[in-house]
Design a protein around this motif. Structure first.
Motif, mmCIF file in Angstrom:
data_model
loop_
_atom_site.group_PDB
_atom_site.id
_atom_site.type_symbol
_atom_site.label_atom_id
_atom_site.label_comp_id
_atom_site.label_asym_id
_atom_site.label_seq_id
_atom_site.Cartn_x
_atom_site.Cartn_y
_atom_site.Cartn_z
ATOM 1 N N ASP A 280 0.830 -1.203 0.000
ATOM 2 C CA ASP A 280 0.000 0.000 0.000
ATOM 3 C C ASP A 280 0.866 1.256 0.000
ATOM 4 N N GLU A 281 1.926 1.239 0.812
ATOM 5 C CA GLU A 281 2.822 2.390 0.896
ATOM 6 C C GLU A 281 3.456 2.687 -0.468
ATOM 7 N N LEU A 282 3.925 1.656 -1.142
ATOM 8 C CA LEU A 282 4.581 1.826 -2.432
ATOM 9 C C LEU A 282 3.605 2.330 -3.495
ATOM 10 N N ILE A 283 2.405 1.794 -3.482
ATOM 11 C CA ILE A 283 1.401 2.245 -4.453
ATOM 12 C C ILE A 283 1.063 3.712 -4.209
ATOM 13 N N GLN A 284 0.955 4.100 -2.926
ATOM 14 C CA GLN A 284 0.670 5.495 -2.589
ATOM 15 C C GLN A 284 1.802 6.419 -3.042
ATOM 16 N N LYS A 285 3.022 5.915 -3.040
ATOM 17 C CA LYS A 285 4.169 6.709 -3.487
ATOM 18 C C LYS A 285 4.248 6.820 -5.002
ATOM 19 N N GLY A 286 3.494 5.975 -5.702
ATOM 20 C CA GLY A 286 3.483 6.041 -7.159
ATOM 21 C C GLY A 286 3.981 4.804 -7.878
ATOM 22 N N ALA A 287 4.232 3.721 -7.148
ATOM 23 C CA ALA A 287 4.695 2.484 -7.782
ATOM 24 C C ALA A 287 3.662 1.979 -8.778
ATOM 25 N N HIS A 288 4.147 1.583 -9.928
ATOM 26 C CA HIS A 288 3.270 1.072 -10.986
ATOM 27 C C HIS A 288 3.015 -0.426 -10.834
ATOM 28 N N THR A 289 4.045 -1.165 -10.379
ATOM 29 C CA THR A 289 3.974 -2.623 -10.336
ATOM 30 C C THR A 289 4.455 -3.143 -8.986
ATOM 31 N N ILE A 290 3.720 -4.135 -8.483
ATOM 32 C CA ILE A 290 4.117 -4.841 -7.273
ATOM 33 C C ILE A 290 4.280 -6.313 -7.633
#
Length: 306
Positions: A280-290
């Motif tokens: 969730d943190e990474l997606i909120q920062k703008g990550a496109h892919t997990i």
């Protein structure tokens, strides 16, 4: 002593002036390259990719894993590939089959028929320590062709594992490109490798046709440009960075670093993320892919918050 200090300060001042002048000069003359967005990246993000098919839930890189992760609506799979003795591309991480099967030996020294005889569910254990997939019909090695044909709606992130200096590594880029063309899969595959030279070899065939990732050298170059203030000099040569959250103590999940890459249409992906809060943190920062071993966890996150 005063003369010495004065000399040091003068040297620092001159060096600073040179660096400052270089920065201004390059800033005025450089033009940042913005990547053309490939079809692979035109679906709605964030992308959730099952690492090795979702290796926490079923034997990695087997039909069992790909089927299981598909139940959790992943956008696609992150896989590794290697070349067999008879020059077939198989979905496999290790150079040897020992860790993941009941056999032993190098993948490149075995034919596809020989590999198909092995049980890739032999060593897998569930959370209770059981081996539920030992001897299962679907715990077999897959070819890349089988994977692409069996899951036509899934994106596939392909990591070339064979080292460029090996015989199989030297063949892989051309064999891979021919297979992708044969299957018409250009718009749903991403080709990457830790070895920049393998990506560059593949690019000789694919040109700007197929989405490409960045190797270790390019990631290092981009991060160095970003941290030193010379980010205007960086020219991307990849469509995506697939990176860990940190490497050797350097945080790669920096929000400004993500934005730096995004501004050039370089999608940023992170592996291997198995914690829901970190996803969730990474997606909120703008990550496109997990990329995750646990597609069930990512599924719950996406249902709850996205």
């Amino acid at each position: 002593m005063r003369k010495c200090i004065k000399g040091i300060l003068t040297t620092i001042g001159v060096a600073g002036g040179i660096v400052g002048g270089l920065w201004i000069g390059t800033k005025l003359t450089s033009e940042t390259k913005v990547q053309h967005i490939k079809p692979y990246f035109k679906r709605r993000s964030p992308y959730i990719l099952a690492h090795r098919g979702g290796m926490a839930l079923a034997p990695e890189h087997t039909k069992l894993a790909f089927d299981k992760s598909s139940e959790f609506n992943v956008e696609g799979f992150e896989i590794d590939i290697r070349l067999t003795k008879d020059e077939e591309i198989v979905v496999m991480h290790d150079a040897y089959v020992d860790r993941t099967s009941n056999g032993a030996g190098r993948v490149s020294s075995m034919t596809l028929a020989e590999l198909k005889e092995l049980d890739f569910g032999h060593h897998f254990r569930d959370v209770e320590g059981n081996t539920p997939f030992r001897g299962h019909d679907d715990a077999k090695i897959l070819t890349l062709k089988e994977l692409l044909e069996n899951y036509p709606d899934k994106l596939v992130n392909i990591d070339i594992k064979d080292k460029p200096e090996t015989y199989e590594g030297s063949l892989m880029p051309t064999v891979l490109y021919r297979l992708i063309k044969e299957l018409g899969a250009e718009d749903r595959v991403l080709v990457t490798s830790f070895h920049d030279s393998q990506i560059n070899r593949f690019r000789l065939y694919s040109g700007d046709e197929i989405a490409l990732g960045a190797g270790e050298e390019q990631v290092t170059k981009a991060y160095f440009s970003f941290k030193t203030g010379f980010k205007h000099l960086y020219q991307p040569n990849a469509d995506t960075f697939q990176i860990p959250v940190n490497i050797k103590g350097y945080p790669l999940d920096n929000e400004k670093f993500i934005a730096f890459l995004q501004n050039m249409n370089v999608a940023v992906g992170y592996w291997v993320i198995n914690d829901m809060d970190k996803m969730d943190e990474l997606i909120q920062k703008g990550a496109h892919t997990i990329v995750t071993d646990f597609p069930d966890i990512s599924h719950h996150l996406m249902k709850q918050r996205y």
